[in-house]
Design an enzyme around this catalytic site. Sequence first.
Site, PDB file in Angstrom:
ATOM      1  N   CYS A   1     -17.704 -28.163  60.064  1.00 33.28           N
ATOM      2  CA  CYS A   1     -16.606 -28.458  60.985  1.00 33.28           C
ATOM      3  C   CYS A   1     -16.010 -29.814  60.662  1.00 33.28           C
ATOM      4  O   CYS A   1     -16.567 -30.858  61.016  1.00 33.28           O
ATOM      5  CB  CYS A   1     -17.099 -28.426  62.436  1.00 33.28           C
ATOM      6  SG  CYS A   1     -15.816 -28.779  63.649  1.00 33.28           S
TER       7      CYS A   1
ATOM      8  N   CYS B   1     -15.077 -31.826  63.752  1.00 30.79           N
ATOM      9  CA  CYS B   1     -16.237 -32.403  64.439  1.00 30.79           C
ATOM     10  C   CYS B   1     -16.750 -33.646  63.721  1.00 30.79           C
ATOM     11  O   CYS B   1     -17.122 -34.640  64.362  1.00 30.79           O
ATOM     12  CB  CYS B   1     -17.377 -31.392  64.516  1.00 30.79           C
ATOM     13  SG  CYS B   1     -16.926 -29.804  65.226  1.00 30.79           S
ATOM     14  N   ASP B   2     -16.782 -33.598  62.396  1.00 25.95           N
ATOM     15  CA  ASP B   2     -17.506 -34.625  61.639  1.00 25.95           C
ATOM     16  C   ASP B   2     -16.652 -35.467  60.700  1.00 25.95           C
ATOM     17  O   ASP B   2     -17.165 -36.387  60.049  1.00 25.95           O
ATOM     18  CB  ASP B   2     -18.622 -33.956  60.815  1.00 25.95           C
ATOM     19  CG  ASP B   2     -19.635 -33.247  61.704  1.00 25.95           C
ATOM     20  OD1 ASP B   2     -19.854 -33.727  62.830  1.00 25.95           O
ATOM     21  OD2 ASP B   2     -20.190 -32.229  61.272  1.00 25.95           O
TER      22      ASP B   2
END
Length: 315
Positions: A138, A141-142
């Site tokens: 992701c 997300c990261d």
Amino acid sequence: MTNKQELFFDVIILGSGPAGFSAAIYAARGNVKTAILDISMFGGQPSNYLELENYPGFSLIGGFELMEKFEEHADKFGVEKFPMVEIQNVKLTSEIKEIETVDTIFKAKSIIIATGAQAKKLGIKGEEEFKGRGVSYCAICDGAFYKDKTVCVVGGGNAALEEAMYLTKFAQKVYVIHRRDEFRADKIVCERAMKCEKLEFVLSHIPNEIQGNNTVEKIILTDLKTNETKELNVDGVFPYIGFSPNVDDFNGQIKQNSQGFIETNVCMQTSIEGVFAAGDVRNTPLRQVITAAADGAIAACNAVKYIETFTTVNV
């Protein structure tokens, strides 16, 4: 042993992405008692999308924002919601379907499976070892963890190129590794990617191994044309090579194709009477928010019809 409470519904929807919430809205409007369950927080995959520009009515909208609107719409019709449930057992083949969780047995006349799909793994050495330590599925997300670093994206579809471009907001360089000479992504997405100065394309290569100490340090590739091996020094690896269906709870009970996706007819009916499937979890030629939502509507309308002819008056 403590007896578990039993809750009864006309239809239970498993999964809360676009297909799940669309099904919930249509089922509740069909005047049947409706519940939606998910093993995680509501919203499904789109909640992790930075933005969407191909959902009709919104030229540009955040994925999380769109799914909030789906949920608010379902709330309007009184859909009962059960997030973060731990499913222990699912019985689909009996007339009354059962979903058993840690403290509850949910029973329903009809089930709509909208559990979606998850990113496929590369299946190479080092992938599992460095998950969360340089291997991520992701970018949204990261991505911020890789400010001024070098990362690679593996894949050649829309998701791969879009996530690669997103990563350039943080990383100083992003390699895009693809096994073919051409990308599968839409032409407009490819054109945008080609204009992105921070992207470097490594075509006709496949990854063989991810290496590092405590975190990812390099990825080992094979050139498919020369069979030569090369190394890329990277701090992060983001695989985007497709998806596999979330069907672990149903295997053995329902007809699936060779990749595990659930087979349905045009009414979203599965091989089990009273059980329908919608969205990315089913065998479908296109996996988009709009097609998932459409699947959910079709599944719910047919589930309502099934419930109306149900042989047992009360569950």
